[in-house]
Motif scaffolding. Sequence first.
Motif, mmCIF file in Angstrom:
data_model
loop_
_atom_site.group_PDB
_atom_site.id
_atom_site.type_symbol
_atom_site.label_atom_id
_atom_site.label_comp_id
_atom_site.label_asym_id
_atom_site.label_seq_id
_atom_site.Cartn_x
_atom_site.Cartn_y
_atom_site.Cartn_z
ATOM 1 N N GLY A 171 16.799 -32.416 -10.946
ATOM 2 C CA GLY A 171 17.948 -32.708 -11.796
ATOM 3 C C GLY A 171 18.393 -34.154 -11.857
ATOM 4 N N GLN A 172 17.549 -35.100 -11.457
ATOM 5 C CA GLN A 172 17.978 -36.496 -11.442
ATOM 6 C C GLN A 172 17.162 -37.404 -12.353
ATOM 7 O OE1 GLN A 172 18.736 -38.209 -7.613
ATOM 8 N NE2 GLN A 172 19.746 -36.389 -6.826
ATOM 9 N N ASN A 173 16.194 -36.861 -13.055
ATOM 10 C CA ASN A 173 15.384 -37.651 -13.988
ATOM 11 C C ASN A 173 15.409 -36.983 -15.364
ATOM 12 O OD1 ASN A 173 13.807 -39.708 -12.142
ATOM 13 N ND2 ASN A 173 13.729 -37.732 -11.086
ATOM 14 N N TRP A 174 15.522 -37.809 -16.411
ATOM 15 C CA TRP A 174 15.595 -37.264 -17.767
ATOM 16 C C TRP A 174 14.600 -37.969 -18.679
ATOM 17 C CZ3 TRP A 174 17.865 -32.862 -17.488
ATOM 18 C CH2 TRP A 174 18.848 -32.659 -16.515
ATOM 19 N N SER A 175 14.094 -37.239 -19.629
ATOM 20 C CA SER A 175 13.080 -37.777 -20.528
ATOM 21 C C SER A 175 13.726 -38.648 -21.608
ATOM 22 C CB SER A 175 12.269 -36.633 -21.146
ATOM 23 O OG SER A 175 13.115 -35.807 -21.927
ATOM 24 N N ASP A 176 12.925 -39.099 -22.562
ATOM 25 C CA ASP A 176 13.367 -40.120 -23.519
ATOM 26 C C ASP A 176 14.161 -39.572 -24.702
ATOM 27 O OD1 ASP A 176 12.155 -42.475 -22.302
ATOM 28 O OD2 ASP A 176 10.238 -41.564 -22.837
ATOM 29 N N LYS A 179 5.538 -34.641 -24.069
ATOM 30 C CA LYS A 179 4.463 -34.026 -23.301
ATOM 31 C C LYS A 179 4.052 -34.835 -22.080
ATOM 32 C CE LYS A 179 0.944 -35.872 -26.486
ATOM 33 N NZ LYS A 179 -0.131 -35.509 -27.451
ATOM 34 N N GLU A 180 4.158 -36.159 -22.155
ATOM 35 C CA GLU A 180 3.781 -36.971 -21.001
ATOM 36 C C GLU A 180 4.836 -36.922 -19.891
ATOM 37 O OE1 GLU A 180 0.832 -38.374 -20.316
ATOM 38 O OE2 GLU A 180 0.265 -37.272 -22.122
ATOM 39 N N TRP A 181 5.976 -36.331 -20.201
ATOM 40 C CA TRP A 181 6.993 -36.114 -19.174
ATOM 41 C C TRP A 181 6.744 -34.815 -18.409
ATOM 42 C CZ3 TRP A 181 10.718 -39.283 -17.298
ATOM 43 C CH2 TRP A 181 11.014 -40.432 -18.037
ATOM 44 N N VAL A 182 5.849 -33.969 -18.913
ATOM 45 C CA VAL A 182 5.496 -32.747 -18.182
ATOM 46 C C VAL A 182 4.545 -33.167 -17.072
ATOM 47 C CG1 VAL A 182 4.547 -30.420 -18.325
ATOM 48 C CG2 VAL A 182 5.702 -31.429 -20.316
ATOM 49 N N THR A 196 15.783 -32.611 -21.399
ATOM 50 C CA THR A 196 14.670 -32.213 -20.537
ATOM 51 C C THR A 196 14.436 -33.296 -19.486
ATOM 52 O OG1 THR A 196 12.901 -33.298 -21.807
ATOM 53 C CG2 THR A 196 13.563 -31.097 -22.531
ATOM 54 N N GLY A 197 13.847 -32.888 -18.379
ATOM 55 C CA GLY A 197 13.533 -33.862 -17.340
ATOM 56 C C GLY A 197 12.589 -33.283 -16.307
#
Length: 391
Positions: A56-61, A155-158, A193-194
């Motif tokens: 829960g501490q990183n989020w996508s773009d 997708k590159e955040w998955v 999402t993150g």
Amino acid sequence: MHALRRCVRSLFQSSQSFRRASSAAASTFKASELEVQLCKESDLRPKPDPNKLIFGQNWSDHMLEVEWTQEAGWGRPRISPIHNLQLHPSAQVFHYATELFEGTKAYRGVDNQIRLFRPELNMKRMNTTAERVTLPTFDGDELIRCIRKLVEIEKEWVPYSQTSTLYIRPTLIATEACIGVHKSKAALLFVITGPVGPYYPTGFKPVSLLASPKFVRAWEGGCGGYKMGSNYGPTIGPQIEAAKHNCQQVLWLYGPDHEVTEVGTMNLFAFWTNEKGEKELVTPSLDKGLILPGITRQSLLDLAREWGEFKVTERSLYMKEIVTALKEKRLKELFGAGTACIVCPIESILYEETRLQIPTMSEGAPITMRFHKELTDIQYGRVQHSWACVV
């Protein structure tokens, strides 16, 4: 005073205006009308190490948003760079907790395909909660299509990992700028999402629970069966109290008979030999509205019934039954289940000043581990299954 008069006047007018507007208002948004604004290449952030993720501490773009008003209904969905929300201080969500959320994940499979897990159940639960808190409902399939597009963009955040995932948080909030306890005339649905690692930093290890009738999570006629933030904030204090007793989670009890409901933010399962000598998987039922209808919960029940190897029961469960089964050496495994952790074995319960030692891990928790393997095999594409939705 003038602002108050306007607000009160809107309360009396809301039912009539809603009827007039609803005929022309859009009852759902359409994925075919999705607008996409991508981040500039220079604004894309580096991806974190999948082995060092904190939940829960990183989020996508990017994020997904859809606005709703009583007059116009649902607007066009849009994906844009993630940003802060701009809301008036009187927005109803801040004052009356008129909101709800969901939690699901995207998994990068062994074949490098990205999958969602039973998202239609999240949509069903989200709409059920929306009805309870008088927020607008929508076509769940349309939101799934929008989420799939968002995940495709991100997708590159998955994570390229079999232990980390992309967490997906759909949220719906009341945004009308009017202090007054009434159905909001404006709302915002958004999805962020993150990437996340394991929910419990200790990994797949058994947890200890504090079971105290002093703390009550839900009650009959309340909102315990709905996924809204007001069910979670009040649990933080008891969680801190549990930590003081060297317990990782709270086992929520209800009523004078100490009915067992949930464990932390998870559904609870017991595997035992019942008083008739039958092997049985038991989980608290949904009929009293005390239990959140978890997607993982339903999946475990579906798998167990498909196996057909032991009795599967949904019913009220009480602490005295757990204590008795423990004394009679009939209790084999006790575990929690949820999207964040999948399954979590339980090793002890602090109850009435006695620490009950649960034998979950004494034989390696075969049922708990089997559930974990079968679900993750589906989620990561090691086994083809209709529950997995390829993005």
